[in-house]
Scaffold this active site. Structure first.
Site, PDB file in Angstrom:
ATOM      1  CB  CYS A   1      -1.091   0.045   1.134  1.00  0.00           C
ATOM      2  SG  CYS A   1       0.206   0.203   2.736  1.00  0.00           S
TER       3      CYS A   1
ATOM      4  CB  CYS B   1       3.751  -1.347   2.212  1.00  0.00           C
ATOM      5  SG  CYS B   1       2.897  -1.898   2.927  1.00  0.00           S
TER       6      CYS B   1
ATOM      7  CG  ASP C   1      17.024  24.314 -34.118  1.00  0.00           C
ATOM      8  OD1 ASP C   1      17.729  24.836 -34.150  1.00  0.00           O
ATOM      9  OD2 ASP C   1      17.915  23.380 -34.737  1.00  0.00           O
TER      10      ASP C   1
ATOM     11  CG  ASP D   1      18.420  18.666 -34.255  1.00  0.00           C
ATOM     12  OD1 ASP D   1      19.058  20.163 -34.780  1.00  0.00           O
ATOM     13  OD2 ASP D   1      18.764  18.254 -35.255  1.00  0.00           O
TER      14      ASP D   1
ATOM     15  CG  ASP E   1      19.509  23.260 -30.436  1.00  0.00           C
ATOM     16  OD1 ASP E   1      18.976  25.088 -31.365  1.00  0.00           O
ATOM     17  OD2 ASP E   1      18.909  22.557 -31.514  1.00  0.00           O
TER      18      ASP E   1
END
Length: 618
Positions: A12, A15, A424, A506, A510
């Site tokens: 639970c 726990c 970009d 990418d 960036d």
């Protein structure tokens, strides 16, 4: 060091909160994040200050088992535990039906009340010993360490019911007859509580097995053997034996065993499982290959580059596991509630008992005990604990199946809040050489803008080129001749204006802006630096995945809120009913311990099943 380790015995939210609290208190542990659904903990620790055996010992003291031994297979242990649980459920149902039949006089109707009660006592005792023993052992370990969990509630409720019924069996007639009352026994309630709780846990385990299907699917992509060229001869060898620079042969219908490049031949390869792209890709000399993708036709030879845990597939599996084990901000509130939930319920149960005694004195003692026991049984921290992690597991797993890798739960939750996106140009909106705008770029931009997201394109390219491609893509806001610092400045400016900003890029240039943004998204075939910084990676070049990621975020968070709402409402409504409020108001009706256990079990199962709906929605 970061490591994901299985922890057995958690049932639970209480726990998971205790395990997390215990580990985070240890010297050398920077952060421990528990996932109740997968029964795992994501550890960030210093091996010089602490070790896994020390953590295992610490958790063992409070009743949990950390699996760190290499010869202990977690999946096998889980299967064994599931089979054991299933046997106990069937046996408990047998005891329950037998006890109910005797107590309701469906069988042995000619026996005296004393004989029938004594037989029910034996059945209930056997049920506790063989089927419910774990509740008591765990509750005892929790007690000696001054903590409590769901097992504490079950042990208390069944123990009190059994003890009260045992007293009435041997001494009740003499004691209660003096007060003009009947000595009722409730052995059937004791048995049914254990039966319903165990049944609920069995249903939870079956349902949660489905939530982990994404991980199993990814692991299933890894082939077991490879055809390796050794001294001019092809030899079949285990994947673990393949080394970088080995020459391998892959035939039609086979999975590519490791990452590498084509050195001879050619084939059409299905990369859908890795990138989400449905079209077959023609692979020729010099083209890159990914482990787990499938050769549909043709024959090729490849040179192994990344093997073992260094392949893109292995990295995907690790990222998805870590993301599913991370916590969304909303889960922190649940964890804080879970730490005090069980003690609070015990307190409410005691208060219920006292109020009934104050109302009717000893004449209301049976009513007081039943109401107090019902409160103990019906309270369900399990539903609260499962509400967030199950939805996250399904959401992150579904994203992985679509070629969207999400590094942590925070990113998944924040994506839905994005109202400005900085993209970009080269390699994102356009192809690597900025001449066939990316396919679906214009469509994706339009769909994002229709959702209230402002798109800002930024590039180091010349003004006329940037203006042209912005117009082609349908982007109103753009900036040309930008340096890496300019991209970072744009993200910061939008944030200062109150926007939640996602950055999509990418390249190395960036990375600064990606680190600054509220949510950072990298294109999968970009630089390693960009993918390392980004919280979300699109494995394919299909920009539609941008919209899919945001849409999935919204659906997942909506599902989390639904789960938490019903989990809290369940307790708010059911606890007063179990305490006997309708009975006190003159309606002579309340939730009995037996029905309380059934409702408690179903609340947990319903949360898991609700989360599974994510798998089948678009």
């Amino acid at each position: 060091m970061k490591k994901t380790v299985a922890v057995l015995g958690m049932m639970c939210a209480g726990c998971s909160a205790r395990v997390e609290q215990k580990l985070n208190q240890m010297e050398g542990v920077s952060k421990a994040s528990v996932n109740l659904s997968t029964r795992t903990v994501l550890l960030d620790y210093d091996p010089a200050l602490t070790s896994l055996p020390q953590m295992k010992e610490a958790l063992g003291q409070i009743g949990y088992d950390m699996v760190i031994e290499e010869d202990r297979n977690v999946e096998q242990l889980e299967r064994q535990n599931y089979r054991s649980l299933r046997r106990r459920v069937w046996l408990s149902w047998l005891f329950a039906i037998l006890c109910m039949s005797i107590s309701m006089r469906w069988i042995l109707a000619g026996w005296s009340d004393d004989n029938r009660n004594q037989l029910c006592l034996i059945i209930a005792a056997l049920n506790i010993i063989y089927c419910g023993r774990q509740f008591y052992t765990t509750a005892w370990k929790q007690l000696i360490h001054r903590s409590a969990n769901m097992d504490t509630l079950v042990a208390l409720s069944t123990g009190i019911t059994f003890a009260f019924s045992t007293f009435n069996t041997f001494w009740g007639v003499q004691y209660w007859s003096e007060q003009g009352l009947v000595a009722h026994t409730y052995f059937d309630a004791s048995v049914m509580i254990i039966t319903f709780v165990l049944t609920g846990r069995l249903l939870e385990e079956r349902a949660k097995h489905s939530t982990a299907s994404a991980i199993r699917s990814l692991m299933g992509l890894q082939p077991k053997t490879a055809h390796c060229m050794v001294d001019g001869t092809l030899v079949d060898m285990p994947i673990s034996a393949v080394q970088p620079f080995d020459i391998l042969e892959v035939r039609a219908g086979e999975k590519i065993p490791v990452d590498g490049i084509v050195v001879a031949g050619g084939a059409l390869v299905d990369e859908a499982a890795m990138t989400g792209e449905s079209e077959l890709v023609d692979k020729r000399n010099g083209h890159r290959l990914l482990a787990g993708t499938i050769v549909k036709s043709g024959l090729l030879q490849m040179k192994a580059e990344a093997v073992g845990q260094k392949t893109v597939l292995a990295n995907m599996i690790r990222m998805v596991q870590e993301a599913q084990g991370s916590k969304a901000p909303v889960q922190r509130l649940v964890d804080r509630v879970a730490l005090v939930f069980v003690p609070t319920i015990v307190g409410l149960s005691l208060l219920t008992f006292i109020i009934w005694i104050l109302i009717g004195g000893t004449a209301y003692l049976p009513q007081a005990i039943l109401s107090a026991v019902s409160v103990l049984v019906i309270a369900c921290p399990c539903a609260m604990g499962l509400a967030t992690p199950t939805a996250l597991m399904v959401g992150i797993g579904k994203a992985a199946e679509q070629g969207i890798l999400i590094k942590d739960a925070t990113a998944l939750e924040q994506l839905r809040r994005v109202d400005a996106m900085v993209v970009d140009k080269t390699g994102t909106i356009t192809e690597g050489s900025p001449e066939q705008l990316r396919p679906y770029a214009k469509e994706t931009i339009a769909k994002l803008q229709s959702q209230g997201i402002d798109i800002h394109m930024i590039s180091g390219d010349k003004e006329e080129r940037v203006s042209h491609w912005a117009q082609e893509a349908g982007i109103r806001h753009y900036q040309s001749q930008a340096l890496p610092q300019d991209k970072d400045n744009l993200v910061r400016r939008l944030q200062a204006e109150g926007h939640r900003v996602a950055m999509v890029g990418d390249g190395i240039n960036d990375s600064q802006a990606l680190a600054t943004a509220d949510v950072s998204i990298a294109m999968g075939r970009g630089t390693d630096v960009a993918m390392d910084v980004a919280q979300v990676t699109l494995m394919s070049q299909d920009l539609r995945r941008l919209f899919d990621a945001i849409s999935l975020s919204r659906r997942t968070v909506c599902m989390i809120h639904q789960n938490l709402f019903w989990a809290f409402i369940y307790n708010m409504v059911c606890i007063p009913l179990a305490a006997g409020l309708p009975y006190a108001l003159g309606y002579h009706w309340q939730i009995t311990p037996m029905w309380a256990s059934a409702l408690m079990a179903m609340s947990s199962v319903s949360v898991v099943l609700n989360s599974l709906r994510l798998r089948y929605t678009n």
